[in-house]
Design a protein around this motif. Structure first.
Motif, PDB file in Angstrom:
ATOM      1  N   ILE A  65       0.832  -1.206   0.000  1.00  0.00           N
ATOM      2  CA  ILE A  65       0.000   0.000   0.000  1.00  0.00           C
ATOM      3  C   ILE A  65       0.866   1.256   0.000  1.00  0.00           C
ATOM      4  O   ILE A  65       0.621   2.209  -0.748  1.00  0.00           O
ATOM      5  CB  ILE A  65      -0.954  -0.038   1.215  1.00  0.00           C
ATOM      6  CG1 ILE A  65      -2.031  -1.084   0.953  1.00  0.00           C
ATOM      7  CG2 ILE A  65      -1.571   1.329   1.454  1.00  0.00           C
ATOM      8  CD1 ILE A  65      -2.991  -1.279   2.077  1.00  0.00           C
ATOM      9  N   LEU A  66       1.912   1.254   0.824  1.00  0.00           N
ATOM     10  CA  LEU A  66       2.812   2.415   0.844  1.00  0.00           C
ATOM     11  C   LEU A  66       3.439   2.613  -0.533  1.00  0.00           C
ATOM     12  O   LEU A  66       3.587   3.745  -1.007  1.00  0.00           O
ATOM     13  CB  LEU A  66       3.917   2.214   1.876  1.00  0.00           C
ATOM     14  CG  LEU A  66       3.489   2.214   3.331  1.00  0.00           C
ATOM     15  CD1 LEU A  66       4.672   1.955   4.235  1.00  0.00           C
ATOM     16  CD2 LEU A  66       2.847   3.533   3.695  1.00  0.00           C
ATOM     17  N   ALA A  67       3.800   1.502  -1.185  1.00  0.00           N
ATOM     18  CA  ALA A  67       4.464   1.618  -2.481  1.00  0.00           C
ATOM     19  C   ALA A  67       3.523   2.224  -3.521  1.00  0.00           C
ATOM     20  O   ALA A  67       3.949   3.005  -4.370  1.00  0.00           O
ATOM     21  CB  ALA A  67       4.965   0.252  -2.941  1.00  0.00           C
ATOM     22  N   ILE A  68       2.239   1.884  -3.430  1.00  0.00           N
ATOM     23  CA  ILE A  68       1.286   2.484  -4.377  1.00  0.00           C
ATOM     24  C   ILE A  68       1.278   4.002  -4.191  1.00  0.00           C
ATOM     25  O   ILE A  68       1.349   4.775  -5.146  1.00  0.00           O
ATOM     26  CB  ILE A  68      -0.137   1.922  -4.161  1.00  0.00           C
ATOM     27  CG1 ILE A  68      -0.174   0.438  -4.510  1.00  0.00           C
ATOM     28  CG2 ILE A  68      -1.141   2.683  -5.014  1.00  0.00           C
ATOM     29  CD1 ILE A  68      -1.511  -0.215  -4.185  1.00  0.00           C
ATOM     30  N   GLY A  69       1.186   4.426  -2.920  1.00  0.00           N
ATOM     31  CA  GLY A  69       1.168   5.869  -2.649  1.00  0.00           C
ATOM     32  C   GLY A  69       2.429   6.543  -3.152  1.00  0.00           C
ATOM     33  O   GLY A  69       2.377   7.585  -3.810  1.00  0.00           O
ATOM     34  N   GLN A  70       3.553   5.921  -2.844  1.00  0.00           N
ATOM     35  CA  GLN A  70       4.829   6.501  -3.273  1.00  0.00           C
ATOM     36  C   GLN A  70       4.888   6.572  -4.800  1.00  0.00           C
ATOM     37  O   GLN A  70       5.338   7.561  -5.364  1.00  0.00           O
ATOM     38  CB  GLN A  70       5.970   5.633  -2.728  1.00  0.00           C
ATOM     39  CG  GLN A  70       7.338   6.188  -2.932  1.00  0.00           C
ATOM     40  CD  GLN A  70       7.584   7.444  -2.140  1.00  0.00           C
ATOM     41  OE1 GLN A  70       7.563   8.544  -2.673  1.00  0.00           O
ATOM     42  NE2 GLN A  70       7.802   7.311  -0.847  1.00  0.00           N
ATOM     43  N   MET A  71       4.380   5.530  -5.451  1.00  0.00           N
ATOM     44  CA  MET A  71       4.418   5.481  -6.908  1.00  0.00           C
ATOM     45  C   MET A  71       3.663   6.656  -7.501  1.00  0.00           C
ATOM     46  O   MET A  71       4.112   7.266  -8.476  1.00  0.00           O
ATOM     47  CB  MET A  71       3.808   4.158  -7.377  1.00  0.00           C
ATOM     48  CG  MET A  71       3.746   3.947  -8.867  1.00  0.00           C
ATOM     49  SD  MET A  71       2.302   4.647  -9.650  1.00  0.00           S
ATOM     50  CE  MET A  71       1.060   3.444  -9.244  1.00  0.00           C
ATOM     51  N   ILE A  72       2.520   6.998  -6.898  1.00  0.00           N
ATOM     52  CA  ILE A  72       1.713   8.084  -7.467  1.00  0.00           C
ATOM     53  C   ILE A  72       2.486   9.388  -7.423  1.00  0.00           C
ATOM     54  O   ILE A  72       2.501  10.165  -8.380  1.00  0.00           O
ATOM     55  CB  ILE A  72       0.352   8.152  -6.746  1.00  0.00           C
ATOM     56  CG1 ILE A  72      -0.480   6.965  -7.206  1.00  0.00           C
ATOM     57  CG2 ILE A  72      -0.358   9.459  -7.043  1.00  0.00           C
ATOM     58  CD1 ILE A  72      -1.811   6.829  -6.544  1.00  0.00           C
ATOM     59  N   VAL A  73       3.194   9.626  -6.307  1.00  0.00           N
ATOM     60  CA  VAL A  73       3.986  10.861  -6.234  1.00  0.00           C
ATOM     61  C   VAL A  73       5.191  10.779  -7.172  1.00  0.00           C
ATOM     62  O   VAL A  73       5.510  11.738  -7.880  1.00  0.00           O
ATOM     63  CB  VAL A  73       4.433  11.136  -4.786  1.00  0.00           C
ATOM     64  CG1 VAL A  73       5.368  12.318  -4.738  1.00  0.00           C
ATOM     65  CG2 VAL A  73       3.226  11.404  -3.923  1.00  0.00           C
ATOM     66  N   LEU A  74       5.849   9.614  -7.195  1.00  0.00           N
ATOM     67  CA  LEU A  74       6.998   9.469  -8.099  1.00  0.00           C
ATOM     68  C   LEU A  74       6.583   9.693  -9.547  1.00  0.00           C
ATOM     69  O   LEU A  74       7.318  10.274 -10.336  1.00  0.00           O
ATOM     70  CB  LEU A  74       7.622   8.077  -7.953  1.00  0.00           C
ATOM     71  CG  LEU A  74       8.379   7.769  -6.664  1.00  0.00           C
ATOM     72  CD1 LEU A  74       8.850   6.319  -6.664  1.00  0.00           C
ATOM     73  CD2 LEU A  74       9.568   8.683  -6.480  1.00  0.00           C
ATOM     74  N   ALA A  75       5.373   9.247  -9.893  1.00  0.00           N
ATOM     75  CA  ALA A  75       4.922   9.385 -11.281  1.00  0.00           C
ATOM     76  C   ALA A  75       4.733  10.845 -11.675  1.00  0.00           C
ATOM     77  O   ALA A  75       4.856  11.199 -12.837  1.00  0.00           O
ATOM     78  CB  ALA A  75       3.624   8.606 -11.498  1.00  0.00           C
ATOM     79  N   THR A  76       4.433  11.709 -10.694  1.00  0.00           N
ATOM     80  CA  THR A  76       4.336  13.135 -11.018  1.00  0.00           C
ATOM     81  C   THR A  76       5.706  13.765 -11.101  1.00  0.00           C
ATOM     82  O   THR A  76       5.831  14.953 -11.390  1.00  0.00           O
ATOM     83  CB  THR A  76       3.538  13.923  -9.970  1.00  0.00           C
ATOM     84  OG1 THR A  76       4.267  13.910  -8.743  1.00  0.00           O
ATOM     85  CG2 THR A  76       2.158  13.366  -9.758  1.00  0.00           C
ATOM     86  N   GLY A  77       6.739  13.018 -10.796  1.00  0.00           N
ATOM     87  CA  GLY A  77       8.093  13.556 -10.837  1.00  0.00           C
ATOM     88  C   GLY A  77       8.589  14.008  -9.482  1.00  0.00           C
ATOM     89  O   GLY A  77       9.630  14.648  -9.393  1.00  0.00           O
ATOM     90  N   GLY A  78       7.861  13.682  -8.424  1.00  0.00           N
ATOM     91  CA  GLY A  78       8.277  14.132  -7.086  1.00  0.00           C
ATOM     92  C   GLY A  78       8.749  12.986  -6.217  1.00  0.00           C
ATOM     93  O   GLY A  78       8.986  11.869  -6.683  1.00  0.00           O
ATOM     94  N   PHE A  79       8.932  13.311  -4.938  1.00  0.00           N
ATOM     95  CA  PHE A  79       9.292  12.324  -3.923  1.00  0.00           C
ATOM     96  C   PHE A  79       8.342  12.524  -2.753  1.00  0.00           C
ATOM     97  O   PHE A  79       7.891  13.637  -2.529  1.00  0.00           O
ATOM     98  CB  PHE A  79      10.696  12.594  -3.365  1.00  0.00           C
ATOM     99  CG  PHE A  79      11.810  12.150  -4.249  1.00  0.00           C
ATOM    100  CD1 PHE A  79      12.238  10.842  -4.226  1.00  0.00           C
ATOM    101  CD2 PHE A  79      12.440  13.043  -5.078  1.00  0.00           C
ATOM    102  CE1 PHE A  79      13.283  10.434  -5.024  1.00  0.00           C
ATOM    103  CE2 PHE A  79      13.478  12.651  -5.882  1.00  0.00           C
ATOM    104  CZ  PHE A  79      13.906  11.333  -5.852  1.00  0.00           C
ATOM    105  N   ASP A  80       8.052  11.465  -2.007  1.00  0.00           N
ATOM    106  CA  ASP A  80       7.388  11.683  -0.730  1.00  0.00           C
ATOM    107  C   ASP A  80       8.184  10.991   0.356  1.00  0.00           C
ATOM    108  O   ASP A  80       8.065   9.798   0.566  1.00  0.00           O
ATOM    109  CB  ASP A  80       5.945  11.180  -0.757  1.00  0.00           C
ATOM    110  CG  ASP A  80       5.192  11.599   0.492  1.00  0.00           C
ATOM    111  OD1 ASP A  80       5.842  12.141   1.410  1.00  0.00           O
ATOM    112  OD2 ASP A  80       3.977  11.412   0.577  1.00  0.00           O
ATOM    113  N   LEU A  81       9.021  11.778   1.041  1.00  0.00           N
ATOM    114  CA  LEU A  81       9.839  11.211   2.109  1.00  0.00           C
ATOM    115  C   LEU A  81       9.098  11.209   3.440  1.00  0.00           C
ATOM    116  O   LEU A  81       9.607  10.713   4.428  1.00  0.00           O
ATOM    117  CB  LEU A  81      11.136  12.018   2.264  1.00  0.00           C
ATOM    118  CG  LEU A  81      12.056  12.078   1.052  1.00  0.00           C
ATOM    119  CD1 LEU A  81      13.319  12.835   1.400  1.00  0.00           C
ATOM    120  CD2 LEU A  81      12.409  10.689   0.588  1.00  0.00           C
ATOM    121  N   SER A  82       7.896  11.796   3.478  1.00  0.00           N
ATOM    122  CA  SER A  82       7.215  11.921   4.768  1.00  0.00           C
ATOM    123  C   SER A  82       6.405  10.673   5.119  1.00  0.00           C
ATOM    124  O   SER A  82       5.829  10.604   6.194  1.00  0.00           O
ATOM    125  CB  SER A  82       6.316  13.151   4.767  1.00  0.00           C
ATOM    126  OG  SER A  82       5.293  13.012   3.823  1.00  0.00           O
TER     127      SER A  82
END
Lengths: 334, 331, 434, 525
Positions: A65-82
């Motif tokens: 589940i975390l990876a899905i969330g991270q993927m969505i942000v990565l796909a926009t070109g960003g990172f989510d370190l929080s």
């Protein structure tokens, strides 16, 4: 299906080449996962029993589940370190708010989801309006959220999770035909996965995310509301981190270091699932399998008797390898 | 703080003319804010006490040294997450080799610096030759080193001889030796960035790799050297920590969050995350801001977790103050 | 391009090899060999040393273990307290009197006193209960007018920060009349504790710095006793047949924890019928612990006993057995945490809970005040340490207390009991200034 | 005559650099076909020609950015080959592109000496570097205006250009190539550049510049080389020709294909787009109307405000004053999203960076606009949007996208196909007003023709088209009316099938003698 310029070949060859085309399109993470899975089930009888498989599927669900969330942000070109800090927040604060009373469970989960959405909104706001690169913005929130969580509970683990809170991560539905018992965590993953799969692959939202990650300017000139989409991506990621946090909380025990480093694990799972840093590529199912592939690999290392810390080394090699593979194959295409 | 903007502008002009990074605004505000709190709640015991002021500097040493290296890498448009386990690697390897014997010190130091250079070289090669994103590369090498040292040394390994503790504890006059090293490193970092060809080329590579290449620079080599330097500063930080702790253990690096904190202080110090702009003096200010925050909160007995929250907010606010007027979309 | 790829990959491999090589040679034997012995030849007669004990996480850092201390702990475990009539938190097992009069360098003055406390952290439930007990004790002493200010400085589990924290206290003489230290790790904190001793009296408890300079070093018998109780319980339960034992440790590098394992290891090595299948670190992470146990169950099929160096995740371990659909282990070692005691009682486990009682936090404050007031205190203050067993389980298990409570808090006689331990608020004690 | 000219030149002076029989092909286009030119020291040599004539390609070959397929280059009589720009500048050939190769966060001196910093014992001698920079700036006569320690990012465009020139001088450039050096400069700055160029000339440097502004060309150049369709038309002495002469050399290209027939009066409907007195920072007082069924061509030199006009209408950089009305209703268009909702479409000039998401499949690129009109969470099917599942194949067939699958990433398509994808994107959003900015730039002849057909088809279906192009034949062949832009405003409107000469005269700011010029033309500057 189109006015293809390709000349007519004999039909058998065509069928073959069509099949080959289809095979080439399969993300490498699927075959890798299944090969590893077969190896593991040969190594240990547990992994060929329904119970063992279910236990494995269950414990990787939160990372999925975390990876899905991270993927969505990565796909926009960003990172989510929080993300990791949000898990910490969920575990520490909800154990406090639950106050050992089952009646508090759902209000608490609701509050956590709201908090998560708020943190995501803040991340999105800082990135889109204050124009802070998301790496730094979410690094800041990572510290702030972690500090706030620890401050809230007084820097110490407190309280305990109620059984109906823990059920989401750890519970099983008993007496399911064929498999015996079915983990609730896996159901959560499937539901979250289906919803995000639908949102990402079957609504405009996902396509707009990929467009932004690929070429912001083109997306904007095609009418995409870049800021809105980007902010919502951070919110989705934070809310999924909350859900992952509730599930990790299901394993009981409260400790202040829970959740630490999970953001990096999620990024690793996403990268193994074929997501490009810098945006423009991503898919839900391979990313979930990315998480499962990493986890099955660790199980295999354990069954082979390697010391646990080696899993870090392997993970490191794999993510470098995965990205190098993409980089090299991209270069070949050009 | 509500004085006229004209004053602010004048100040800005002044800062610019002497090329002091704007982060020193923040430093001054934090310092004055801390001082005021101190005055009201502790009667000026903290900021009036030179020993505590020196402790602020000592607190900055470990992070400050590695942040110098991180600044170089970020100026070059790259990033290094592996410093955290290079620090761990240094601490365990050096104390393992020293085994409390002074005679082993030179051997240990030589070896850890070689290892550091090796890690930097590998990072640089993967980034430049395999074209793997620097974030992933260094995250990967970091994990690799972590796995190796954690499975080899799960515990305190060996110890450093008493003679080696001078790095962490000795003072020259009233000034701790480590603080002198910190300033030497900052000065060296400044020198390398602004007084050597390598520095000038690094800014070129970070600012616009295409321009750098068209100007005939060997961009790959510049970046590789930057990564080697960064790893070497991590080694120095590792040696400082091991001399403070008397022994090395695999967790000393991750315990201090040296990867993300060194990036944060660098960027708070005004270095552009995308590269091409910035410098070590700003980074020093970033490190000092964090230390002042810690010390003030400690001394005033404020809940330490609030200081983590403040760190997070300062990172966001400081960087936002540089980026908010930018026309480009951030990602 | 291919050349550079090869080059990079081989560099990585070489580096990994060099690293492993130079460390492995002397520190520990090859891991792979270990493994083979375990998996392929389990039937073969096991040699004197359990193969599992050769893994790296089984090694105890040399500075933490001494056979003399081990034997001494065995001796103390047999001792009765010297002063059995005092409350348990003031009892001691051997006489080692000292007083401020023995320390001319420290200024003697009348109360109320200012006390500083450099704490390794309140980052686990054991420390929370301990710190609550300590805080309540301070509140009571403040009410009595003995303590004026109490400054708590939390190192958040970081050696570096704790060193800097203590340096700040040293730099600000006069702020405190006495410093209580609970070191994060012994090795790292030793130099700075020695520096502190030169400036003001230091009372140390829980974990120890490697120095004799503090005026009072107080704690229960300690790690050796903890380890011995648990290991002997397993040996007794499994008997001649032996079986698979999984050892779960919390963290490496902390003296009290290293000693627990070191002592247990001695016993396990004396009993080759026990097969130590693994020694893993869990870092209080119940999610991680669930994975570890599941993996070991998958690999070995059966785990007969679980030995732990702290009880933080005991319940999670037992739940992992539940999840795997197998019986609970024949012998279980935990700690006196309330949820574990409850689980034990409810499920009728065959279990033990060696303890490292939290009342020592209270003793630290009392000892400090006594010392400053010129009373006789124990320089090496060894408190009694009583394991929880089936026999005395009902004395310690209290369903009214929260799951994370530690039974041996020695706090039942305090004013705010049990409210302060039910609704824990450690922040309340952070700045106990009048 | 051009043969005579050439002969004369050769006899006159020994050339500094000579290119012989250069040929360069790109997929589908011959960019340069057997071109030979000589460049002499101390001479300002202008290279002119329409877009696609091959000027930039020639310059890139001379500066080492491209390797020619055929032909030789001689520098001071010696044959040279460049495979990298560094080799060219080491030999004394410097090129200044429109996009400057400068580091905005570094000082002037640091930029000039990037890679060649003066050192003392390995230490960069900043003082001497500044000193040397100052000398060079003084050399080219701009030291007062540009402090050597200032950040380049803080300089104006003209000053940055001067820094580039200084950098070239510091490299001991014998040949200085400038690509449209005046495009982004104000009038005063152009004057300063002219002065600078004449000073460089005195130092014996050969200056080659590409320009579209004939007035300038005549003002400063000594020789003019005209290219057309990749072929050399001729090299002439500036003082021996008139601007009409040059224009006639440039134009008159053979049509590479037939344009579809223009619209007739009965095709034109009511006014759909009308812009009144609109201005922003770049555009002044824009007035025009666009009717249903019509192609309105917009001609003008580069930098005359054509692209800005389209961007303003589309809300990318909106107008600040004035009004836009669509279908008779006044509209406020502040963002592309609104423009798309109001059924406008914008095919941008820069396909790569503005038009396409290169890593996405053709399908998603085509559907992006439809999807941004719908709400964010509207469901879609696997093959496209729900409402009309056959939209993508239908459009693909309509515009004839050549691919084996619509799931192919657009980065792997040819330029012409990419342009068709962009076109279908706007067809998908059912735009009724199309803004085309250079619709056929960089694509091959066949694709060009089909795009032209498509544009005409659009108008036949009752849509309105505003088409910006720098290719005069295209403007003339396609437009039902022609607007000519100059210096941020509309210089005049011409009837269909006006001559290239008329357009060029308006576009170069010369008050044409043609009676059809309307008000608003600003002649001299």
């Amino acid at each position: 299906m189109t006015t293809s310029a390709v000349t007519e070949k004999n039909s058998f060859m065509k069928v073959l080449s069509n099949i080959w085309e289809l095979v080439k399109k399969i993300p490498p993470v699927f075959p890798i996962f299944f090969v590893l899975f077969i190896i593991v089930s040969l190594l240990s009888p547990t992994y060929s029993t329904a119970n063992g498989v279910m236990a494995f599927l269950r414990r990787t669900a939160p990372l999925g589940i975390l990876a899905i969330g991270q993927m969505i942000v990565l796909a926009t070109g960003g990172f989510d370190l929080s993300m990791g800090s949000i898990v910490t927040l969920v575990c520490l604060v909800s154990s406090l708010l639950l106050a050992n009373d089952e009646a508090n469970t759902y209000p608490t989960i609701g509050l956590m989801l709201l908090l998560g959405a708020g943190i995501g909104l803040f991340n999105g706001f800082v990135v889109t309006f204050l124009k802070v690169p998301s790496f730094i913005a979410t690094l800041g929130t990572m510290l702030a959220v972690r500090g706030a969580a620890l401050y809230w509970v007084g820097g110490a683990p407190k309280g305990y999770f109620t059984d109906n809170f823990r059920m989401w991560g750890r519970g099983y539905i008993e007496n399911v035909p064929l498999v015996g018992r079915f983990p609730i965590g896996l159901i959560v993953l499937i539901v979250v996965g289906l919803i995000s799969w639908f949102a990402f692959h079957r609504t405009n939202y996902g396509k707009q995310i990929l467009a932004i990650g690929d070429n912001v300017r083109a997306a904007k000139l095609s009418g995409v509301k870049v800021r809105l989409v980007r902010m919502s991506a951070f919110m989705v990621s934070a809310v999924l981190a909350v859900i992952g946090g509730v599930m990790i909380g299901g394993y009981g025990g409260v400790n202040v270091s829970i959740g630490e480093g999970l953001e990096m694990d999620a990024i690793a799972a996403a990268v193994v699932g074929g997501v490009l840093l810098g945006g423009g590529k991503g898919a839900v199912v391979p990313v979930v399998f990315g998480a499962y592939t990493l986890e099955i690999l660790f199980s295999m290392l354990n069954l082979l008797g390697l010391p646990k810390p080696y899993k870090d080394s392997i993970q490191g090699l794999i993510i470098i390898g995965a990205v190098a593979y993409v980089a090299i194959s991209q270069r070949k295409k050009r | 703080m509500t004085t006229t903007t004209a004053n602010g502008r004048g100040l800005k002009k002044f800062f610019r003319s002497v090329s002091i990074p704007p982060v020193y605004y923040f430093l001054i505000v934090i310092f004055l804010g801390g001082g005021l709190l101190d005055l009201f709640y502790a009667g000026g015991q903290i900021f009036g006490n030179t020993a505590i002021m020196l402790n602020i500097l000592v607190r900055s040493v470990a992070l400050g040294i590695v942040a110098v290296g991180q600044t170089m890498v970020i100026v070059g448009g790259s990033i290094d997450l592996s410093v955290v386990f290079v620090i761990s690697l240094t601490s365990v390897m050096s104390s393992y080799i020293m085994q409390g014997e002074t005679s082993n010190v030179p051997k240990a130091i030589l070896l850890v610096f070689l290892m550091g250079a090796g890690v930097g070289l590998v990072n640089g090669l993967i980034i430049t030759k395999l074209k793997v994103n620097s974030f992933i590369t260094t995250l990967g090498t970091s994990l690799i080193i972590s796995g190796i040292i954690n499975s080899t040394f799960s515990n305190w390994a060996g110890s450093v001889p008493r003679s080696f503790e001078f790095f962490g504890y000795a003072t020259i006059g009233p000034v701790p030796f480590s603080v002198i090293i910190l300033f030497l490193m900052i000065f060296a970092g400044w020198f390398v960035l602004s007084r050597t060809k390598f520095g000038a080329h690094l800014y070129g590579v970070g600012g616009n790799e295409e321009v750098a290449r068209l100007s005939g620079l060997r961009t790959d080599r510049v970046l590789i050297i930057a990564h080697i330097i960064c790893s070497l500063t991590a080694v120095l930080t590792g040696l400082f920590i091991v001399s403070r702790l008397r022994a090395g253990a695999p967790w000393v690096g991750p315990d201090g969050y040296y990867d993300l904190e060194s990036i944060a202080t660098t960027v708070v110090g005004g270095t552009l995350l995308a590269g091409g702009k910035g410098g070590v003096w700003g980074t020093l200010a970033g490190v000092l801001i964090f230390s002042i925050l810690d010390t003030t909160f400690n001394q005033l007995g404020v809940n330490p977790y609030l200081s983590i929250v403040f760190r997070g907010l300062i990172i966001v606010l400081a960087v936002a103050s540089y980026t908010i007027r930018s026309k480009k979309e951030a990602a | 391009m291919k050349k550079s790829l090869l080059f990079v990959v081989s560099l990585i491999v070489v580096m990994a090899m060099v690293l492993t090589a130079c460390a492995k040679e002397e520190v520990a034997p090859e891991v792979e060999e270990t493994e083979e012995t375990v998996v392929e030849e389990p039937e073969e007669e096991v040699v004197a040393e359990s193969p599992g004990l050769q893994m790296e996480s089984a090694v105890v850092a040399a500075q933490f273990f001494s056979m003399d201390d081990y034997n001494q702990s065995l001796e103390w475990m047999a001792n009765e307290p010297v002063n059995p009539d005092d409350p348990i938190y003031l009892q001691y097992l051997l006489e080692d009197p000292t007083s401020i009069a023995d320390y001319p360098q420290y200024e003697q003055k009348d109360g109320p006193y200012n006390i500083c406390f450099s704490n390794a952290g309140v980052n686990n439930p054991w420390r929370v209960v301990g710190y609550t007990t300590m805080g309540e004790q301070v509140l009571q002493l403040q009410d009595e007018g003995v303590i004026d200010n109490f400054y708590h400085i939390d190192a958040q589990g970081s050696d570096e920060k704790q060193i800097a924290d203590i340096e700040d206290i040293i730099s600000n003489p006069g702020q405190c009349d006495l410093l209580i230290v609970s070191p994060n790790t012994s090795e790292a904190l030793t130099p700075v504790v020695e520096q502190a001793c030169e400036v003001l009296p230091v009372v140390m408890f829980d974990r120890y710095a490697f120095t004799d300079c503090p005026v009072v070093s107080e704690r229960p018998i300690g790690g050796y006793a903890f380890g011995i109780s648990g290991a002997e319980f397993i040996v007794d339960t499994l008997g001649e047949e032996g079986g698979n034992v999984l050892a779960i440790r919390i963290l490496p590098g902390v003296d009290v924890l290293e000693q627990r394992w070191g002592a247990a290891k001695v016993i396990f090595e004396e009993n080759p019928q026990l097969n130590i299948i693994g020694v893993e670190f869990s870092a209080y992470d119940s999610f991680e612990v669930n994975t570890i146990v599941t993996d070991y169950l998958a690999r070995f099929g059966e785990i007969d006993a679980v030995w732990m160096d702290a009880g933080g995740t005991a319940v999670s371990i037992l739940e992992a057995f539940e999840d795997a659909g197998v019986d609970y282990p024949k012998a279980m070692v935990g700690e006196d945490q309330n949820d574990y005691l409850g689980f034990w009682k409810e499920n009728g486990l065959n279990a033990i809970a060696p303890t490292f009682p939290t009342y020592q936090w209270r003793t630290a404050v009392l000892a400090s005040v006594m010392f400053l007031q010129g009373e006789i205190v124990q320089h090496n203050w060894v408190l009694p340490q009583i394991p929880v067993t089936d026999a005395n389980l009902d004395d310690y298990y209290n369903p009214a207390m929260p799951p994370l409570h530690y039974a041996q808090c020695g706090c039942e006689d305090m004013v705010n009991y049990p409210d302060a331990w039910i609704n824990v608020d450690v922040a309340k004690y952070d700045n106990l200034n009048d | 005559m051009s043969e005579e000219e050439k002969q004369k030149m050769v006899n006159e002076q020994k050339p500094l650099m000579e290119v012989r029989n250069i040929t360069k092909k790109f997929p589908g286009v011959v960019a340069l076909d057997d071109v030979s030119v000589k460049f002499c020291p101390g001479e300002v040599h202008a290279v002119v020609g329409e877009n696609g004539a091959g000027k930039s390609t020639l310059m890139k070959i001379m500066s080492g950015a491209y390797v020619p397929d055929k032909g030789e280059m001689f520098l001071e009589g010696e044959e040279v080959e460049f495979s990298h720009p560094v080799q060219a500048f080491e030999k004394g050939i410097s090129i200044i592109y429109q996009e400057f190769n400068l580091l905005p966060e570094r000082s002037v001196a640091q930029n000039i000496f990037l890679g060649r910093e003066p050192t003392v014992l390995g230490v960069v001698d900043n003082r001497r570097m500044r000193e040397m920079a100052r000398n060079i700036l003084a050399d080219i006569g701009v030291e007062g205006a540009i402090p050597a320690s200032k950040l380049v990012g803080d300089l104006s465009v003209a000053e940055q250009q001067q820094v580039e020139i200084a950098k070239a001088i510091s490299l001991d450039a014998k040949i200085l190539i400038m690509d449209e050096p005046t495009a982004a400069l104000t009038i005063n700055e152009v004057k300063m550049l002219d002065e600078l160029i004449s000073r460089l000339k005195e130092r014996g440097i050969a200056i080659i510049f590409i320009s579209h502004r004939l007035a300038e060309v005549f003002e400063i150049s000594d020789k003019i080389t005209v290219l057309k369709d990749g072929k050399l038309v001729g090299t002439v002495q500036t003082d021996e020709v008139t601007s009409e002469g040059i224009v006639s050399m440039m134009v008159g290209r053979i049509l590479d294909h037939y344009f579809p027939p223009l619209g007739s009066l009965e095709d034109f409907g009511e006014v759909v787009l009308s812009v009144k007195n609109a201005s922003n920072d770049f555009l002044k007082n824009i007035n025009f109307e666009l009717k249903k069924g019509e192609v309105l061509g917009v001609a003008g030199l580069q930098g005359s405000g054509r692209t800005e006009l389209a961007q303003a209408i589309f809300g990318v950089v909106p107008f600040k004053t004035g009004s836009i009305s669509l279908n008779g209703k006044d509209q406020l268009i502040k963002s592309p999203a609104t423009a798309i909702k109001k059924q406008m479409g914008f095919v941008t000039e820069d396909r790569k960076s503005e038009g396409l998401c290169p890593q996405q499949p053709i399908r998603d690129n085509i559907l992006l606009t439809v999807r941004s009109i719908q709400t964010m969470l509207t469901p879609i099917s696997k093959d496209g949007i729900r409402r009309s599942p056959d939209l993508v194949p239908r459009l693909g067939e309509e515009v004839d996208i050549r691919t084996d699958s619509y799931d192919r990433e657009v980065q792997f398509l040819s330029g012409g196909n990419q342009q068709k994808v962009i076109l279908s994107k706007w067809l998908a959003s059912e735009a009724s007003v199309f803004l085309f900015d250079e619709p056929t730039r960089g694509i091959d002849v066949q694709a060009k023709a089909s795009i032209h057909d498509m544009i005409r088809d659009l108008t036949k279906q009752g849509r309105a088209v505003l088409m910006i192009s720098s290719e005069l034949p295209e403007i003339i062949g396609m437009s039902d009316r022609i607007l000519v832009m100059h210096d941020g405003s509309i210089a005049g409107e011409l009837p269909p099938e006006s001559s290239e000469l008329d357009i060029m005269l308006l576009a170069t700011g010369q008050n044409g003698n043609n009676g059809s010029i309307k008000s608003g033309a600003k002649g001299e500057n």
